[in-house]
Scaffold this motif. Structure first.
Motif, PDB file in Angstrom:
ATOM      1  N   ILE A  28       0.839  -1.205   0.000  1.00  0.00           N
ATOM      2  CA  ILE A  28       0.000   0.000   0.000  1.00  0.00           C
ATOM      3  C   ILE A  28       0.869   1.248   0.000  1.00  0.00           C
ATOM      4  O   ILE A  28       0.667   2.171  -0.787  1.00  0.00           O
ATOM      5  N   ASN A  29       1.850   1.275   0.883  1.00  0.00           N
ATOM      6  CA  ASN A  29       2.729   2.448   0.961  1.00  0.00           C
ATOM      7  C   ASN A  29       3.517   2.647  -0.326  1.00  0.00           C
ATOM      8  O   ASN A  29       3.645   3.774  -0.812  1.00  0.00           O
ATOM      9  N   ASN A  30       4.026   1.566  -0.887  1.00  0.00           N
ATOM     10  CA  ASN A  30       4.794   1.678  -2.141  1.00  0.00           C
ATOM     11  C   ASN A  30       3.924   2.178  -3.288  1.00  0.00           C
ATOM     12  O   ASN A  30       4.342   3.051  -4.049  1.00  0.00           O
ATOM     13  N   ARG A  31       2.731   1.632  -3.419  1.00  0.00           N
ATOM     14  CA  ARG A  31       1.829   2.046  -4.509  1.00  0.00           C
ATOM     15  C   ARG A  31       1.446   3.515  -4.419  1.00  0.00           C
ATOM     16  O   ARG A  31       1.245   4.178  -5.429  1.00  0.00           O
ATOM     17  N   LEU A  32       1.325   4.007  -3.193  1.00  0.00           N
ATOM     18  CA  LEU A  32       0.927   5.398  -2.996  1.00  0.00           C
ATOM     19  C   LEU A  32       2.118   6.355  -2.927  1.00  0.00           C
ATOM     20  O   LEU A  32       1.943   7.558  -2.799  1.00  0.00           O
ATOM     21  N   GLY A  33       3.326   5.800  -3.004  1.00  0.00           N
ATOM     22  CA  GLY A  33       4.517   6.633  -3.048  1.00  0.00           C
ATOM     23  C   GLY A  33       5.091   7.019  -1.695  1.00  0.00           C
ATOM     24  O   GLY A  33       5.961   7.884  -1.609  1.00  0.00           O
ATOM     25  N   TYR A  34       4.615   6.409  -0.642  1.00  0.00           N
ATOM     26  CA  TYR A  34       5.177   6.681   0.689  1.00  0.00           C
ATOM     27  C   TYR A  34       6.423   5.811   0.859  1.00  0.00           C
ATOM     28  O   TYR A  34       6.357   4.687   1.331  1.00  0.00           O
ATOM     29  N   ASN A  35       7.551   6.344   0.440  1.00  0.00           N
ATOM     30  CA  ASN A  35       8.750   5.511   0.351  1.00  0.00           C
ATOM     31  C   ASN A  35       9.858   5.889   1.323  1.00  0.00           C
ATOM     32  O   ASN A  35      10.909   5.270   1.328  1.00  0.00           O
ATOM     33  N   THR A  36       9.657   6.895   2.150  1.00  0.00           N
ATOM     34  CA  THR A  36      10.638   7.255   3.159  1.00  0.00           C
ATOM     35  C   THR A  36       9.960   7.168   4.516  1.00  0.00           C
ATOM     36  O   THR A  36       8.986   7.863   4.777  1.00  0.00           O
ATOM     37  N   CYS A  37      10.478   6.289   5.382  1.00  0.00           N
ATOM     38  CA  CYS A  37       9.816   6.021   6.660  1.00  0.00           C
ATOM     39  C   CYS A  37      10.785   6.146   7.829  1.00  0.00           C
ATOM     40  O   CYS A  37      11.985   5.874   7.698  1.00  0.00           O
ATOM     41  N   TRP A  38      10.220   6.551   8.953  1.00  0.00           N
ATOM     42  CA  TRP A  38      10.972   6.662  10.193  1.00  0.00           C
ATOM     43  C   TRP A  38      10.245   5.893  11.281  1.00  0.00           C
ATOM     44  O   TRP A  38       9.019   5.902  11.347  1.00  0.00           O
ATOM     45  N   LEU A  39      11.010   5.232  12.147  1.00  0.00           N
ATOM     46  CA  LEU A  39      10.463   4.504  13.282  1.00  0.00           C
ATOM     47  C   LEU A  39      10.627   5.379  14.524  1.00  0.00           C
ATOM     48  O   LEU A  39      11.727   5.840  14.823  1.00  0.00           O
ATOM     49  N   TYR A  40       9.520   5.637  15.207  1.00  0.00           N
ATOM     50  CA  TYR A  40       9.543   6.445  16.425  1.00  0.00           C
ATOM     51  C   TYR A  40       9.067   5.614  17.593  1.00  0.00           C
ATOM     52  O   TYR A  40       8.349   4.630  17.431  1.00  0.00           O
ATOM     53  N   ASN A  41       9.434   6.054  18.795  1.00  0.00           N
ATOM     54  CA  ASN A  41       8.999   5.419  20.018  1.00  0.00           C
ATOM     55  C   ASN A  41       8.100   6.401  20.766  1.00  0.00           C
ATOM     56  O   ASN A  41       8.453   7.575  20.905  1.00  0.00           O
ATOM     57  N   PHE A  42       6.951   5.935  21.234  1.00  0.00           N
ATOM     58  CA  PHE A  42       6.033   6.802  21.963  1.00  0.00           C
ATOM     59  C   PHE A  42       6.696   7.420  23.194  1.00  0.00           C
ATOM     60  O   PHE A  42       6.331   8.518  23.614  1.00  0.00           O
ATOM     61  N   LYS A  43       7.676   6.738  23.772  1.00  0.00           N
ATOM     62  CA  LYS A  43       8.363   7.259  24.961  1.00  0.00           C
ATOM     63  C   LYS A  43       9.170   8.510  24.636  1.00  0.00           C
ATOM     64  O   LYS A  43       9.456   9.313  25.513  1.00  0.00           O
ATOM     65  N   TRP A  44       9.566   8.670  23.367  1.00  0.00           N
ATOM     66  CA  TRP A  44      10.353   9.840  22.952  1.00  0.00           C
ATOM     67  C   TRP A  44       9.471  11.050  22.683  1.00  0.00           C
ATOM     68  O   TRP A  44       9.976  12.160  22.528  1.00  0.00           O
ATOM     69  N   VAL A  45       8.173  10.834  22.572  1.00  0.00           N
ATOM     70  CA  VAL A  45       7.240  11.891  22.185  1.00  0.00           C
ATOM     71  C   VAL A  45       6.406  12.268  23.406  1.00  0.00           C
ATOM     72  O   VAL A  45       5.543  11.504  23.828  1.00  0.00           O
ATOM     73  N   SER A  46       6.668  13.435  23.969  1.00  0.00           N
ATOM     74  CA  SER A  46       5.963  13.828  25.197  1.00  0.00           C
ATOM     75  C   SER A  46       4.526  14.277  24.915  1.00  0.00           C
ATOM     76  O   SER A  46       3.646  14.070  25.739  1.00  0.00           O
ATOM     77  N   ASP A  47       4.290  14.890  23.752  1.00  0.00           N
ATOM     78  CA  ASP A  47       2.944  15.341  23.386  1.00  0.00           C
ATOM     79  C   ASP A  47       2.667  14.882  21.957  1.00  0.00           C
ATOM     80  O   ASP A  47       3.123  15.501  20.991  1.00  0.00           O
TER      81      ASP A  47
END
Length: 99
Positions: A16-35
């Motif tokens: 799905i992501n490839n077909r729609l062109g979403y080809n750059t991804c980042w992995l985040y951790n909820f603990k790193w995001v305060s809000d």
């Protein structure tokens, strides 16, 4: 640092992501995001189209999805929200379109 979706999520999500062109991804951790709302708002100031992949096992996934949808609507941005069983409850992925 960018990550490849292959192996991190189900193959249909990769497709799905490839077909729609979403080809750059980042992995985040909820603990790193305060809000989470402020973080998502910041993401939409940098990109008007995102794919956000949340863990299906997360208890507050509906709240997170509603937050993302509301912010995308307010920012006049487009978003695809997908759920996966393959990433841990603490993580989420953000993908955007880049050439």
């Amino acid at each position: 640092m960018t990550v490849s979706l292959k192996g991190l999520v189900e193959e249909n999500i990769v497709e799905i992501n490839n077909r729609l062109g979403y080809n750059t991804c980042w992995l985040y951790n909820f603990k790193w995001v305060s809000d989470f709302g402020k973080f998502v708002s910041m993401l939409f100031t940098r990109s008007k189209s995102l794919s956000i992949i949340l863990p299906y096992s997360r208890d507050d996934k509906e709240v997170l999805m509603n937050t993302i949808r509301k912010i995308a609507n307010d920012k006049n941005a487009s978003v695809i929200i997908l759920l996966t069983d393959k990433i841990s409850t603490d993580n989420f992925l953000v993908c955007n379109k880049q050439n």
